[in-house]
Design an enzyme around this catalytic site. Structure first.
Site, PDB file in Angstrom:
ATOM      1  N   LYS A  89       0.816  -1.217   0.000  1.00 60.92           N
ATOM      2  CA  LYS A  89       0.000   0.000   0.000  1.00 60.92           C
ATOM      3  C   LYS A  89       0.854   1.273   0.000  1.00 60.92           C
ATOM      4  O   LYS A  89       0.422   2.297  -0.533  1.00 60.92           O
ATOM      5  CB  LYS A  89      -0.974  -0.009   1.183  1.00 60.92           C
ATOM      6  CG  LYS A  89      -1.884  -1.242   1.209  1.00 60.92           C
ATOM      7  CD  LYS A  89      -2.661  -1.455  -0.088  1.00 60.92           C
ATOM      8  CE  LYS A  89      -3.150  -2.898  -0.215  1.00 60.92           C
ATOM      9  NZ  LYS A  89      -3.764  -3.183  -1.531  1.00 60.92           N
ATOM     10  N   LYS A 144      -2.019   3.093   9.141  1.00 57.00           N
ATOM     11  CA  LYS A 144      -2.373   1.998   8.230  1.00 57.00           C
ATOM     12  C   LYS A 144      -1.161   1.091   8.011  1.00 57.00           C
ATOM     13  O   LYS A 144      -0.032   1.571   8.009  1.00 57.00           O
ATOM     14  CB  LYS A 144      -2.835   2.539   6.869  1.00 57.00           C
ATOM     15  CG  LYS A 144      -4.159   3.299   6.904  1.00 57.00           C
ATOM     16  CD  LYS A 144      -4.617   3.678   5.499  1.00 57.00           C
ATOM     17  CE  LYS A 144      -6.011   4.264   5.524  1.00 57.00           C
ATOM     18  NZ  LYS A 144      -6.518   4.584   4.161  1.00 57.00           N
ATOM     19  N   GLY A 161      -8.078  -3.232   2.723  1.00 58.71           N
ATOM     20  CA  GLY A 161      -9.412  -3.665   3.118  1.00 58.71           C
ATOM     21  C   GLY A 161      -9.737  -3.357   4.574  1.00 58.71           C
ATOM     22  O   GLY A 161     -10.642  -3.934   5.128  1.00 58.71           O
ATOM     23  N   LEU A 184     -10.161  10.854   7.600  1.00 56.46           N
ATOM     24  CA  LEU A 184     -11.386  11.462   7.071  1.00 56.46           C
ATOM     25  C   LEU A 184     -12.551  10.873   7.858  1.00 56.46           C
ATOM     26  O   LEU A 184     -12.676   9.657   7.970  1.00 56.46           O
ATOM     27  CB  LEU A 184     -11.527  11.164   5.577  1.00 56.46           C
ATOM     28  CG  LEU A 184     -10.333  11.559   4.688  1.00 56.46           C
ATOM     29  CD1 LEU A 184     -10.576  11.138   3.243  1.00 56.46           C
ATOM     30  CD2 LEU A 184     -10.066  13.054   4.757  1.00 56.46           C
ATOM     31  N   GLU A 241      -9.699   2.527  -6.096  1.00 54.87           N
ATOM     32  CA  GLU A 241     -10.597   2.885  -4.992  1.00 54.87           C
ATOM     33  C   GLU A 241     -10.264   4.265  -4.450  1.00 54.87           C
ATOM     34  O   GLU A 241      -9.086   4.583  -4.241  1.00 54.87           O
ATOM     35  CB  GLU A 241     -10.439   1.897  -3.832  1.00 54.87           C
ATOM     36  CG  GLU A 241     -10.848   0.478  -4.145  1.00 54.87           C
ATOM     37  CD  GLU A 241     -10.806  -0.411  -2.901  1.00 54.87           C
ATOM     38  OE1 GLU A 241     -11.391  -1.494  -2.961  1.00 54.87           O
ATOM     39  OE2 GLU A 241     -10.199  -0.020  -1.877  1.00 54.87           O
ATOM     40  N   ASN A 268      -7.140  -2.397  -6.829  1.00 55.19           N
ATOM     41  CA  ASN A 268      -7.317  -3.845  -6.859  1.00 55.19           C
ATOM     42  C   ASN A 268      -7.029  -4.348  -8.263  1.00 55.19           C
ATOM     43  O   ASN A 268      -7.569  -3.837  -9.237  1.00 55.19           O
ATOM     44  CB  ASN A 268      -8.737  -4.220  -6.448  1.00 55.19           C
ATOM     45  CG  ASN A 268      -9.039  -3.749  -5.042  1.00 55.19           C
ATOM     46  OD1 ASN A 268      -8.194  -3.853  -4.154  1.00 55.19           O
ATOM     47  ND2 ASN A 268     -10.209  -3.196  -4.831  1.00 55.19           N
ATOM     48  N   ARG A 282      -7.680  -7.243  -9.667  1.00 54.85           N
ATOM     49  CA  ARG A 282      -8.472  -8.453  -9.940  1.00 54.85           C
ATOM     50  C   ARG A 282      -9.859  -8.036 -10.424  1.00 54.85           C
ATOM     51  O   ARG A 282     -10.209  -6.861 -10.376  1.00 54.85           O
ATOM     52  CB  ARG A 282      -8.648  -9.246  -8.643  1.00 54.85           C
ATOM     53  CG  ARG A 282      -9.370  -8.414  -7.589  1.00 54.85           C
ATOM     54  CD  ARG A 282      -9.775  -9.167  -6.343  1.00 54.85           C
ATOM     55  NE  ARG A 282     -10.668  -8.381  -5.517  1.00 54.85           N
ATOM     56  CZ  ARG A 282     -10.278  -7.492  -4.602  1.00 54.85           C
ATOM     57  NH1 ARG A 282      -8.994  -7.282  -4.390  1.00 54.85           N
ATOM     58  NH2 ARG A 282     -11.173  -6.822  -3.900  1.00 54.85           N
TER      59      ARG A 282
HETATM   60  C1  MV4 Z   1      -9.587   5.723   5.563  1.00 59.35           C
HETATM   61  C2  MV4 Z   1     -10.668   6.236   6.295  1.00 59.35           C
HETATM   62  C3  MV4 Z   1     -10.580   7.538   6.736  1.00 59.35           C
HETATM   63  N1  MV4 Z   1      -9.475   8.270   6.505  1.00 59.35           N
HETATM   64  N2  MV4 Z   1      -8.502   6.492   5.336  1.00 59.35           N
HETATM   65  C4  MV4 Z   1     -11.057   1.229   5.324  1.00 59.35           C
HETATM   66  C5  MV4 Z   1     -10.774   0.215   4.285  1.00 59.35           C
HETATM   67  C6  MV4 Z   1      -9.581   0.692   3.564  1.00 59.35           C
HETATM   68  N3  MV4 Z   1      -9.665   0.328   2.194  1.00 59.35           N
HETATM   69  C7  MV4 Z   1      -9.587   2.155   3.774  1.00 59.35           C
HETATM   70  N4  MV4 Z   1     -10.497   2.423   4.853  1.00 59.35           N
HETATM   71  C8  MV4 Z   1     -10.623   3.653   5.328  1.00 59.35           C
HETATM   72  N5  MV4 Z   1      -9.567   4.482   5.106  1.00 59.35           N
HETATM   73  C9  MV4 Z   1      -8.457   7.735   5.806  1.00 59.35           C
HETATM   74  N6  MV4 Z   1      -7.369   8.478   5.593  1.00 59.35           N
HETATM   75  C10 MV4 Z   1     -11.779   5.419   6.514  1.00 59.35           C
HETATM   76  C11 MV4 Z   1     -11.759   4.100   6.036  1.00 59.35           C
HETATM   77  C12 MV4 Z   1     -12.930   3.326   6.310  1.00 59.35           C
HETATM   78  C13 MV4 Z   1     -13.699   2.791   5.288  1.00 59.35           C
HETATM   79  C14 MV4 Z   1     -13.372   2.976   3.943  1.00 59.35           C
HETATM   80  C15 MV4 Z   1     -14.118   2.432   2.939  1.00 59.35           C
HETATM   81  C16 MV4 Z   1     -15.226   1.688   3.260  1.00 59.35           C
HETATM   82  C17 MV4 Z   1     -15.587   1.471   4.556  1.00 59.35           C
HETATM   83  C18 MV4 Z   1     -14.835   2.016   5.582  1.00 59.35           C
HETATM   84  C19 MV4 Z   1     -15.203   1.809   6.909  1.00 59.35           C
HETATM   85  C20 MV4 Z   1     -14.455   2.352   7.896  1.00 59.35           C
HETATM   86  C21 MV4 Z   1     -13.306   3.081   7.610  1.00 59.35           C
END
Ligand code: MV4
Length: 446
Positions: A116, A158, A164, A203, A275, A289, A291
């Site tokens: 990532k 992260k 995911g 966010l 995404e 992704n 795939r």
């Molecule tokens: C974030 C975020 C808020 N701020 N990044 C969760 C899955 C991963 N793909 C990225 N995710 C998130 N990243 C920042 N800087 C909030 C999430 C997140 C989220 C994102 C997509 C779909 C569902 C989610 C549920 C909780 C948190």
């Protein structure tokens, strides 16, 4: 074109790939574990090979067994589907070393997007907007603190090897960062065999919006619009729709331009998804992704383009069969993921299907490997059916979705159909007024 494709997967996605092959006149080889002797993907394939016992490690993730099955049956190419080995660059590499075609992107692109930190670096290079954050992985506590000061709290920690949503932590101030960082690094090392973590501005109320792209690695690139996947529970998508009710025409065009420019610059080959988080009118890249995704059918419903067929054509060396001007996105599509789970407790519900009746009629598609008398094994993902509905407008799509959910009968196990029936009546959903946290609250308060 290939004569025979081995499908290294199970369930509805194995069936989905089989169907594309059949329509193209390609023979199929199914592989299966001993838990899947009677599975529909095995029944429909031209040939099948048992590759091991029920645990995924010993069958669907068993690379030597899968390569042997391809060798024995004389397959030309291997389609990995999704999950399992689909984004394992080592697998793609071995497939090619053994003289088979991997139906997917290059090993380099799979590897790049799997890390990532590397993916984010590439995104910046490609001109994709990203969430403000640390430049690369954070080295230690001192570095993390100075980066977090620059970014501004709250920050999200992260894992570079994650994705995911696994291994994420929100730090609201310096004290929390000091406390959380070592634990986050330890956990990352244990879960993902990669201790690297990075920081991003957190966010608070984003939507998850992704773009479906196809590239042929020869300069041909198209997008099939966006999908709004904000309705998630514990980082599992529940319902997806296209187009996103949150975007206006200008934002939609901007997103498509960002995605297609990046993919062209990258020279990406095959289907892929970029995404984004979308908050306060702005897009921020989070992951790519490499795939085909579970929710790809909604993009097929509005575009009329068979994404899996294009994956196969591109892998065989053919150029993309469409230019962007050939792509007409029309109407609205929604997918409901139906899981073998209790609709309120989400307890897994494997067992024998005593009755099965799928809905049909105009604008309705069901992708499922279920049949009456089949036993859903306890060893795998709980997704058992996808209900995909198309309408000329979002409202027509919703009306059609409600009646399709009513028609759908699956007895013998619990499914999440009743959850979807409640969801499609919720005023916030009907109004398209939801972010990634909305579903959790909706489920929590009922
Ligand atoms: C974030 C975020 C808020 N701020 N990044 C969760 C899955 C991963 N793909 C990225 N995710 C998130 N990243 C920042 N800087 C909030 C999430 C997140 C989220 C994102 C997509 C779909 C569902 C989610 C549920 C909780 C948190």
């Amino acid at each position: 074109m290939f004569e025979k494709v081995l499908i290294a997967n199970r369930g509805e996605i194995a069936l989905r790939i089989h169907r594309a092959c059949r329509e193209m006149g390609i023979k199929t080889v199914a592989v299966h574990s001993t838990a899947d002797d009677a599975a529909m993907h095995v029944r429909l394939a031209d040939e099948s090979v048992c590759i091991g016992p029920p645990p995924p490690r010993e069958s669907y993730l068993n690379i030597p067994a899968i390569l042997s099955a391809a060798q024995i049956t004389g397959a030309d190419a291997i389609h990995p589907g999704l999950g399992f080995l689909a984004e394992n660059p080592g697998f793609a590499e071995m497939v090619e070393e053994h003289g088979f075609v991997f139906i997917g992107p290059s090993v380099e692109h799979i590897r790049m997007m799997g890390d990532k930190v590397e993916a984010k670096r590439a995104a910046i290079e490609l001109g994709i907007p990203v969430v403000p954050g640390s430049t690369g992985a954070v080295e230690g506590l001192e570095h993390a603190i100075s980066e977090a000061r620059r970014i501004g709290y709250p920050v999200l920690i992260k894992a570079a090897g994650g994705g995911g949503g696994r291994g994420m932590r929100v730090a609201r101030d310096e004290a929390e960062l000091k406390e959380m960082l070592p634990a986050a690094q330890r956990e990352s090392a244990a879960f993902f065999a990669n201790a690297e973590v990075y920081l991003e501005r957190y966010l608070g109320h984003p939507r998850h919006i992704e773009v479906q792209i196809l590239g042929d690695g020869k300069g041909g690139v198209i997008h099939l619009g966006e999908r709004d996947c904000s309705l998630q529970r514990s980082h599992q998508k529940v319902l997806e729709e296209t187009p996103s009710p949150a975007l206006n025409g200008e934002q939609r065009a901007e997103l498509a331009r960002i995605a297609t420019n990046a993919i062209a610059k990258l020279g990406y080959k095959s289907a892929g998804t970029i995404e984004f988080l979308f908050e306060d009118g702005k897009f921020f890249f989070i992951e790519m992704n490499t795939r085909v995704q579970v929710e790809h059918p909604i993009s097929e419903m509005v575009s009329g383009i068979d994404i899996v067929r294009e994956q196969i054509r591109i892998a065989s060396g053919a150029p993309l069969g469409y230019r962007q001007s050939d792509v007409k996105l029309s109407g609205h599509a929604i997918e409901c993921r139906i899981n073998a789970e209790h609709p309120e407790t989400f307890a897994p519900s494997p067992g024998t299907i005593t009755g099965y009746h799928a809905p049909g009629g105009m604008g309705v598609r069901v992708d499922s490997a279920l049949y009456q008398g089949y036993s859903v094994p306890p060893n795998y993902d709980s997704l058992v059916a996808k209900l995909i509905v198309h309408g000329t407008s979002r409202n027509e799509c919703l009306m059609r979705l409600r009646r399709s959910l009513e028609e759908f009968v699956i007895t013998g196990i619990d499914t999440t159909i009743p959850l979807h029936q409640r969801l499609v009546e919720a005023p916030d959903f009907i109004n398209g007024a939801y972010d990634v946290h909305w579903l959790g609250r909706f489920l929590g308060r009922t």
